[in-house]
Design a protein around this motif. Structure first.
Motif, PDB file in Angstrom:
ATOM      1  N   GLY A 110      -7.099  17.247  -3.255  1.00 39.49           N
ATOM      2  CA  GLY A 110      -8.090  16.585  -4.224  1.00 39.49           C
ATOM      3  C   GLY A 110      -8.706  17.702  -4.972  1.00 39.49           C
ATOM      4  O   GLY A 110      -8.938  17.571  -6.238  1.00 39.49           O
ATOM      5  N   LEU A 111      -9.342  18.484  -4.375  1.00 36.67           N
ATOM      6  CA  LEU A 111     -10.083  19.668  -5.221  1.00 36.67           C
ATOM      7  C   LEU A 111      -9.269  20.266  -6.317  1.00 36.67           C
ATOM      8  O   LEU A 111      -9.857  20.639  -7.447  1.00 36.67           O
ATOM      9  N   THR A 117      -8.348  25.821   4.724  1.00 38.15           N
ATOM     10  CA  THR A 117      -8.825  24.534   5.016  1.00 38.15           C
ATOM     11  C   THR A 117      -7.240  23.624   4.733  1.00 38.15           C
ATOM     12  O   THR A 117      -7.150  22.593   5.651  1.00 38.15           O
ATOM     13  N   SER A 118      -6.410  24.030   4.231  1.00 38.92           N
ATOM     14  CA  SER A 118      -5.178  23.180   3.992  1.00 38.92           C
ATOM     15  C   SER A 118      -4.298  23.428   4.868  1.00 38.92           C
ATOM     16  O   SER A 118      -3.493  22.327   5.336  1.00 38.92           O
ATOM     17  N   LYS A 140      -8.293  17.454   1.305  1.00 39.54           N
ATOM     18  CA  LYS A 140      -9.420  17.770   0.714  1.00 39.54           C
ATOM     19  C   LYS A 140      -8.835  18.817  -0.628  1.00 39.54           C
ATOM     20  O   LYS A 140      -9.303  18.837  -1.581  1.00 39.54           O
ATOM     21  N   ALA A 149      -6.771  16.095   6.813  1.00 40.82           N
ATOM     22  CA  ALA A 149      -7.880  15.923   6.036  1.00 40.82           C
ATOM     23  C   ALA A 149      -8.165  17.247   5.206  1.00 40.82           C
ATOM     24  O   ALA A 149      -8.494  16.840   4.042  1.00 40.82           O
ATOM     25  N   GLY A 150      -8.063  18.032   5.759  1.00 47.97           N
ATOM     26  CA  GLY A 150      -8.382  19.555   4.859  1.00 47.97           C
ATOM     27  C   GLY A 150      -7.396  19.506   3.761  1.00 47.97           C
ATOM     28  O   GLY A 150      -7.780  19.921   2.763  1.00 47.97           O
TER      29      GLY A 150
END
Lengths: 131, 115
Positions: free
Chosen positions: A65-66, A52-53, A62, A58-59
């Motif tokens: 943030g997570l 995701t990173s 995310k 956006a990933g």
């Protein structure tokens, strides 16, 4: 056929490790297993984080943030400890394999070092990176 | 009569050695990556992506992942052999572990070489 040396089956309890009676090298060994298993179980999440990173801005946001959430930090702290303990205990086992430090007093001392070094490094990592 | 002794399938030494070789590969990779990140850690998406786009790092990370897959297989198999006694359950769990690890290997490959 009847005189083939087949090992006799004897049933022991499924899980009979009493951590209180285990000497320090035994604790290093069981924690090596526990940490390895934990890392294996969490591998899916770690790959997902990497995926995701690296997928999109956006990933990346995310994941950032997570990992700011207290519970994610706690899990991360557990994973870092597991990795560091597995790493230090693994190096000790590699040295034992080549007969370095197999005398009991030294083996006990290096067990203590494995716990100490991995905990101190975990704390250092938590202080510098996680919080 | 010849005294026949029942022996194993002889994959033990190979796996034992592989577990240690893969451990060394992963340990060296870990030290290099930590040193690089301590020196200069990427802080934004562009930097992070560029960091993983370095050819040699992709190569090294791929070796790390392959080592991890083999290492985790030997380790988890040993744990299953020690604690899961019913043969059917153990076989099922071992198959699931192999499938997961092979899938993770493919997934990691895709993450690393995605443009």
């Amino acid at each position: 056929m009847s005189d083939l040396p087949v090992r006799k089956k004897h049933y022991k309890p499924w899980f009979n490790i009493d951590l209180r009676n285990l000497p320090l090298p035994g604790l290093v060994s069981i924690f090596h297993r526990v940490s390895g298993l934990f890392l294996f179980v969490m591998l899916f999440w770690l790959l997902w984080l990497l995926d995701t990173s690296l997928a999109s801005p956006a990933g990346f946001a995310k994941v950032k943030g997570l990992l700011g959430h207290w519970f994610a930090k706690l899990v991360m702290l557990g994973l870092i400890w597991a990795y560091l303990h597995h790493f230090c205990a693994g190096i000790r086992f590699l040295l034992l394999d080549v007969h370095k430090g197999i005398e009991l007093p030294i083996a006990r001392a290096t067990s203590g070092w494995v716990f100490g070094v991995s905990l101190v490094l975990t704390a250092l990592f938590a202080w510098r990176v996680l919080w | 009569m010849v005294n026949r002794v029942i022996v194993g399938a002889h994959y033990g030494l190979r796996d034992w050695l592989a577990q240690r070789v893969t451990a060394v590969v992963m340990a060296v990779y870990t030290l290099i990556v930590i040193a690089l990140l301590l020196a200069d850690a990427p802080t934004d998406f562009a930097g992070w992506k560029a960091w993983f786009a370095q050819g040699w790092l992709r190569f090294a990370t791929f070796l790390f992942i392959i080592s991890l897959v083999y290492h985790a297989w030997v380790g988890v198999r040993d744990v299953l052999m020690d604690y899961i006694k019913p043969v059917g359950t153990r076989l099922l769990l071992q198959v699931l572990v192999i499938l997961a690890l092979v899938g993770y290997g493919g997934w990691a490959l895709q993450i690393l070489w995605r443009a």
